[in-house]
Design an enzyme around this catalytic site. Structure first.
Site, PDB file in Angstrom:
ATOM      1  CE1 TYR A 206      -3.378 -15.989 -11.300  1.00  0.00           C
ATOM      2  CE2 TYR A 206      -2.376 -15.548 -13.437  1.00  0.00           C
ATOM      3  CZ  TYR A 206      -3.143 -15.135 -12.364  1.00  0.00           C
ATOM      4  OH  TYR A 206      -3.663 -13.871 -12.354  1.00  0.00           O
TER       5      TYR A 206
ATOM      6  CE  LYS B 119     -11.308 -16.339   3.082  1.00  0.00           C
ATOM      7  NZ  LYS B 119     -11.943 -15.142   3.675  1.00  0.00           N
TER       8      LYS B 119
ATOM      9  CG  ASP C 204     -11.540 -11.602   3.850  1.00  0.00           C
ATOM     10  OD1 ASP C 204     -10.401 -11.810   4.327  1.00  0.00           O
ATOM     11  OD2 ASP C 204     -12.576 -12.054   4.372  1.00  0.00           O
TER      12      ASP C 204
ATOM     13  CG  ASP D  31      -3.935 -10.893 -11.285  1.00  0.00           C
ATOM     14  OD1 ASP D  31      -3.343 -10.015 -11.932  1.00  0.00           O
ATOM     15  OD2 ASP D  31      -5.048 -11.355 -11.604  1.00  0.00           O
TER      16      ASP D  31
END
Ligand code: IPM
Ligand code: MG
Length: 360
Positions: free
Chosen positions: A142, A191, A223, A247
């Site tokens: 972000y 991740k 995931d 988010d």
């Protein structure tokens, strides 16, 4: 005590839901003898229209000097041109960054009376859902370097996910402490099979786990987390993750708990100042129609009382009032099912206030 609250109604349904939240705060104030003073400031699309910028300096100044900030929602199709230089969302990011609110608490609770609103099977949600997502809020992709450029005649664009050790440590600390106050289970989401930033994230969380031996820590890839949230959300207690993963996963968690119209949030930093807002957007399609669900914003005021003002009893009374109104069968359109009583935004706010007055 007197508390100064900066109020950002924002766009779309923002004014509708904030009005109800203020009604609730005033009811609590009367009951417990607290004085809440409000200063209304502009942010988002309405600020672009009036001042040409989504976060006028005066807004940030007022917020900085306040004890807490109550925020509705920003954005809407009017300001949605992706090529536009100014967007309402820049106001939100500027506010979070300007107030150094690096920690976003997003509790996702499935209230017993709303069990049927969860899209998940009864056997999955029968024991309820009570997750606290701790989302990093002022770092990562972000706020990383970004750009659009033409390379060898081909247009390309990039964004950067970057975290330093200090940013990871301070958010992980809040997550561990939150877990200590709850069921002592922390899931760190990353991740790390691909991203360097995630590898660093994971190593810092592991390093800090040594200071919290009572907390059971596990790591999940994002995931897999997305999958586990619908397969068995009851396995989660506290989830800590990066800005973007948080988010996405908080929207998913909100749906699993019945409606995005129910989830509050608190954005916090090192002091007691915080921004309190529902996690949902500005729903411009229903703005001003009197049908928006004000409960996420009302529950956000409970978080304000708890985290910024240390008024735990008052926070609880709001949360109980919301639960009681749901138990009595009142529903806004988004959580409506057969056999329940459909109410509008204002009526829902009134019902919560009535329960607060009666509550102990
Ligand atoms: C949220 C919102 C914001 C975010 C948008 C409006 C910038 O989706 O608070 O979850 O991505 O943080
Ligand atoms: Mg979001």
């Amino acid at each position: 005590m007197k508390y100064n609250i900066a109020v950002i109604e924002g766009d779309g349904i923002g004014p509708d839901i904030v009005t109800e939240a203020i009604k609730v705060l005033n009811t609590v104030g009367e009951k417990f003898n607290h004085k809440f003073e409000y200063e209304y400031v502009l942010m988002g699309g309405c600020a672009i229209d009036k001042e040409g910028t989504p976060l006028p300096e005066a807004t940030l100044d007022v917020c900085k000097k306040s004890d807490a900030v109550l925020l509705g929602a920003v954005g809407g199709p009017k300001w949605d041109d992706p090529d536009s230089k100014v967007r309402p969302e820049q106001g939100l990011l500027g506010l979070r960054n300007g107030l150094k609110l690096y920690c976003n608490l997003r509790p996702a609770v499935l209230y017993a009376p709303l069990k049927n609103e969860s899209p998940l099977k009864d056997e999955i949600v029968k024991n309820g859902i009570d997750i606290c997502i701790v989302r990093e809020l002022t770092g990562g992709i972000y706020f990383g370097e970004r750009g659009t450029e033409v390379i060898d005649g081909v247009k390309s664009a990039y964004d950067t996910e970057r975290y330093n050790v200090n940013e990871i440590r301070r958010i992980a600390k809040i997550a561990f402490e939150t877990a200590m106050k709850r069921n002592k289970k922390l899931t760190s989401v990353d991740k790390a099979n691909i991203l360097d930033s995630s590898k660093l994230w994971r190593s810092i969380v592991n390093e800090m786990a040594k200071d919290y031996p009572e907390v059971e820590v596990n790591h999940l890839y994002v995931d897999n987390t997305a999958m586990q949230l619908v397969k068995d959300p009851t396995q989660f207690d506290v989830i800590v993750t990066s800005n973007m993963f948080g988010d996405i996963l908080s929207d998913e968690a909100s749906m699993v708990t019945g409606s995005i119209g129910m989830l509050p949030s608190a954005s916090l930093g090192d002091g007691t100042l915080g921004v309190y807002e529902p996690i949902h957007g500005s729903a411009p399609d229903i703005a001003g129609m009197g049908i928006a669900n004000p409960l996420a914003t009302i529950l956000s005021t409970a978080m304000m009382l708890r985290h910024s003002f240390s008024l735990e009893k008052e926070a609880k009374i709001i949360e109980n009032a919301v639960l009681n109104v749901l138990e009595d069968g009142y529903r806004t359109g988004d959580i409506m099912t057969e056999g329940k009583t459909k109410v509008g935004t204002v009526e829902m706010g009134d019902l919560v206030c009535k329960k607060i007055k009666e509550g102990k």
